[in-house]
Every structure is written in C-alpha cells, then in structure tokens.
Design an enzyme around this catalytic site. Structure first.
Site, mmCIF file in Angstrom:
data_model
loop_
_atom_site.group_PDB
_atom_site.id
_atom_site.type_symbol
_atom_site.label_atom_id
_atom_site.label_comp_id
_atom_site.label_asym_id
_atom_site.label_seq_id
_atom_site.Cartn_x
_atom_site.Cartn_y
_atom_site.Cartn_z
ATOM 1 N N TYR A 1 37.521 33.452 32.248
ATOM 2 C CA TYR A 1 38.909 32.972 32.301
ATOM 3 C C TYR A 1 38.899 31.440 32.251
ATOM 4 O O TYR A 1 39.578 30.823 31.426
ATOM 5 C CB TYR A 1 39.585 33.475 33.584
ATOM 6 N N THR A 30 43.963 25.720 34.277
ATOM 7 C CA THR A 30 43.636 26.259 35.596
ATOM 8 C C THR A 30 42.528 25.466 36.278
ATOM 9 O O THR A 30 41.644 24.914 35.612
ATOM 10 C CB THR A 30 43.185 27.732 35.449
HETATM 11 N N1 UFG Z 1 41.372 37.951 48.010
HETATM 12 C C1 UFG Z 1 40.934 38.833 48.971
HETATM 13 N N2 UFG Z 1 41.340 40.129 48.880
HETATM 14 C C2 UFG Z 1 42.150 40.586 47.886
HETATM 15 C C3 UFG Z 1 42.592 39.672 46.914
HETATM 16 C C4 UFG Z 1 42.184 38.344 46.991
HETATM 17 O O1 UFG Z 1 40.190 38.478 49.879
HETATM 18 O O2 UFG Z 1 42.448 41.791 47.864
HETATM 19 C C5 UFG Z 1 40.938 36.549 48.083
HETATM 20 C C6 UFG Z 1 40.157 36.119 46.855
HETATM 21 O O3 UFG Z 1 38.790 36.430 47.001
HETATM 22 C C7 UFG Z 1 40.453 34.625 46.849
HETATM 23 C C8 UFG Z 1 41.838 34.502 47.461
HETATM 24 O O4 UFG Z 1 42.077 35.733 48.127
HETATM 25 O O5 UFG Z 1 39.562 33.969 47.696
HETATM 26 C C9 UFG Z 1 42.906 34.311 46.424
HETATM 27 O O6 UFG Z 1 42.750 35.326 45.438
HETATM 28 P P1 UFG Z 1 43.805 35.570 44.282
HETATM 29 O O7 UFG Z 1 43.310 36.741 43.489
HETATM 30 O O8 UFG Z 1 45.172 35.607 44.835
HETATM 31 O O9 UFG Z 1 43.700 34.249 43.441
HETATM 32 P P2 UFG Z 1 42.413 33.621 42.733
HETATM 33 O O10 UFG Z 1 42.020 32.459 43.567
HETATM 34 O O11 UFG Z 1 41.370 34.581 42.385
HETATM 35 O O12 UFG Z 1 43.021 33.287 41.339
HETATM 36 C C10 UFG Z 1 43.875 32.247 41.142
HETATM 37 C C11 UFG Z 1 44.710 32.497 39.908
HETATM 38 C C12 UFG Z 1 43.850 32.493 38.698
HETATM 39 C C13 UFG Z 1 43.018 31.247 38.674
HETATM 40 C C14 UFG Z 1 42.216 31.165 39.930
HETATM 41 C C15 UFG Z 1 41.306 29.989 39.969
HETATM 42 O O13 UFG Z 1 45.396 33.717 40.000
HETATM 43 O O14 UFG Z 1 44.666 32.547 37.567
HETATM 44 O O15 UFG Z 1 43.097 31.106 41.006
HETATM 45 O O16 UFG Z 1 40.202 30.338 40.742
HETATM 46 F F1 UFG Z 1 42.161 31.252 37.674
#
Ligand code: UFG
Length: 327
Positions: A141, A117
């Site tokens: 993670y 990741t």
């Molecule tokens: N977000 C919101 N509101 C929500 C959900 C997400 O604003 O209800 C934002 C998060 O803060 C983030 C973006 O949308 O900025 C994307 O969030 P996701 O949860 O969809 O994805 P992440 O970036 O947190 O996570 C993904 C993968 C992980 C990996 C990560 C690396 O799902 O497995 O990227 O940072 F580790």
C-alpha cells in the site's frame, strides 16, 4: 460553479470532501467503481460510476464536466491485504492513477490534490515524521502511494500538472451532522471495530500485538478528524488556484495514541464496556507513526481544531448509531 472531479467520491474520505467542496461553492463530481464505496454516500453532486482502470470512461467524464481540478482519493488502502496481494495494489492504485493523470493532462486539467499516506515513510524507530523524512514503505500500500508521488513529479516536469500531495496519518471520526461517515465492509479500522463491539455486532476486539517497543506494548498512531482532513484539501485546492508550486503536506496532529489508549477513550466517551483480547501482530504494521504537521498549519493556514480523540470518537459514535449505508 467549478466542477471538481472527486475519484473515490463514494468512499469514506471522498464523501466528506464532496460535502465541504459543496459548502465552498464547488460542484463535486463523484467518480467511483463502488468496490468499497457506497452510492448512498454520494449526496452533494453528480455521480459517475466508473473504474480508474477504464481510460475511455475517464475520458468521457472529463469531456462531460471539464473539471477545474481533480481530487484523487480512489485507492485500495488495507495494509494487511496489500502485503498478501501486491499485484492488486500496484495494478489498482498505480495503473489507475496513471490513467487518471494521463486523462487529466489530455483534457488540459492541470491541478490535482492527491491522497497519499504516512505508510510511505514506513517504520523509522518512532521518530516524528516530517515531509522531508526518507520514505521506506513497509507494505505494498505504502509503495504504491510512493510510486504515485513520483509519477506526479514526472508529469509536472513534462506536462505542467501541479499537485498538492497530502500524506495522511490515521483518519477517524465522521461528519458531525452524520450525513456521511465511515462504513467499510469488511471493517478493518480500529475505532469502528470497537464501536461494533459496543453494539454487539462483534464479540470482542483483538488487539494486534502487545509486544511493540512502545510504553504499553501496543501500536501508536496519530489520529486526525476526517472533517479537518478534508478542510485541508480545500486549502490545498486554493493553494493550486493561487498559482503556488506543487507541495507535499503531512496531515496529522503530532500526538500519538496507543491502541489501548484509544480503547480507553471509546469506553470513556460512550460509557460502555468493551471486550478485548490480545492477539499477534498484524503483518505490515509499524510500531509508531506520528506526524510532524507544522507545514500544513504554517503554509496552508490549516487548523485541525476537531482532532481531539474525544471529538473523533464522539462524532464516529453518533454516525455509527445510524447503522451505515445499505447500498
Ligand atoms: N488494530 C487492532 N485491532 C484491530 C484493528 C486495528 O489492534 O482489530 C490496531 C492496528 O494494529 C493499528 C491500529 O489499531 O495499530 C490502527 O489500525 P487501523 O487498521 O485502524 O489503521 P492503520 O494504522 O492500519 O491504517 C491506517 C490507514 C491506512 C494507512 C495506515 C498507515 O487506514 O490507509 O494507517 O499505516 F496506510
């Protein structure tokens, strides 16, 4: 046909990998504990229920199928949860992977494609991250995945287990035929959450943080279509079959989109209203994660043709309207 052991084969990315493996003439054997996966998502080969922490069970599966290679997707992957429960992540992801790798070596299976990741890089002031960038994970993670990358290096040196490691950026979209797709309970990912709001399953979307040092104050991520991502895995498998050395590849597009830009695109593609409210930052989130992905394109011949935001949202929307899995 060659058997490929697909850990996490009942999960989002693993189920799509099983589909393309099947299309490429392999038999995908899905190994999954169904903690976050769905039996209904196993449609392209045999299913073996089991947990990576159960070494005996792993040995049985290696004995039964004699896999030609392993694709290792199974992991806990929620950034926020990993900050609260590091032990869970180190036990499940790191110990589980150790069992798997030892079982593979014991069974003389020495090719492995590993899901890592961009969270292994951590927050680096918005620089574009390439495979040689330093790794400073900002959450458990990311640290658990970095530890597995190191484990693979050690096992290659000692036991000749070659691997291709893919560092994913944000995976999105679904199988365009909507046979499999993204379905988490609880859902934490941005695009499916927005689609839930559209369908009235949630009142609104909370935007996590509007004071980041980005043009519109919300986090920037690099989204890649799940079908492009799993295509890269088949190319990674062929890379190992051709006798190439272990290699790390980023999988992203090099283009970042803010949370607000994603919301706007979903609104445009679906032509539906989306209620949003602003909330505090989520623990463990980085301001900006954008990939430098030339290596996969150059060396593997990867072509991420389906990774426009529009296409990812459209395929996710088509799948989402089917209502997900029931078991
Ligand atoms: N977000 C919101 N509101 C929500 C959900 C997400 O604003 O209800 C934002 C998060 O803060 C983030 C973006 O949308 O900025 C994307 O969030 P996701 O949860 O969809 O994805 P992440 O970036 O947190 O996570 C993904 C993968 C992980 C990996 C990560 C690396 O799902 O497995 O990227 O940072 F580790």
């Amino acid at each position: 046909m060659k058997n490929i052991l697909v850990t996490g084969g009942a999960g989002y990315i693993g189920s799509h990998a099983c589909k393309v493996l099947r299309e490429n003439g392999y038999t995908p054997v899905a190994f999954d504990n169904l903690a976050t996966g769905w039996q209904d998502a196993v449609r392209f080969g045999p299913f073996e229920h089991g947990d990576l922490c159960d070494r005996d069970r792993l040995d049985q599966v290696f004995e039964r199928y004699h896999p030609h290679a392993v694709m290792h997707f199974a992991a806990l992957s929620q950034v926020g949860e990993s900050v609260e429960k590091p032990g869970l992540y180190w036990r499940n992801n790191v110990l589980g992977s150790l069992n798997l790798i030892e079982a593979a070596v014991a069974a003389d299976c020495r090719k492995l494609v590993f899901s890592s990741t961009c969270a292994t890089y951590g927050d680096q002031d918005g620089v574009v991250l390439d495979e040689d960038s330093s790794q400073y994970p900002a959450n458990s993670y990311g640290s658990s995945k970095r530890a597995i990358e190191e484990m693979l290096r050690d096992f290659e040196a000692a036991h000749g287990l070659r691997s291709v490691t893919f560092r994913y950026f944000n995976v999105a979209g679904a199988d365009p035929e909507a046979e499999v797709g993204e379905f988490h309970r609880p859902e934490t990912h941005l695009i499916p959450l927005i689609l839930d709001v559209i369908e009235g399953k949630r009142a609104d979307l909370t935007i996590f943080g509007t004071d980041y040092d980005t043009p519109d104050g919300t986090c920037i991520r690099d989204y890649v279509h799940v079908m492009d991502l799993v295509d890269a895995h088949v190319l990674g498998l062929k890379w190992l079959e051709d006798g190439n050395p272990s290699r790390v590849f980023n999988l992203g597009t090099g283009h970042g989109f803010s949370v607000r830009e994603v919301v706007d695109e979903v609104r445009r593609v679906t032509n539906k209203a989306i209620a949003c409210k602003e909330g505090p930052r989520r623990d463990g989130d980085c301001a900006k994660l954008v990939s430098g992905s030339d290596r996969a394109i150059r060396e593997l011949g990867w072509r991420p043709d389906r990774s426009s935001l529009e296409r990812m949202v459209a395929d996710a929307w088509k799948w989402h309207q089917k209502g997900g899995y029931s078991s």
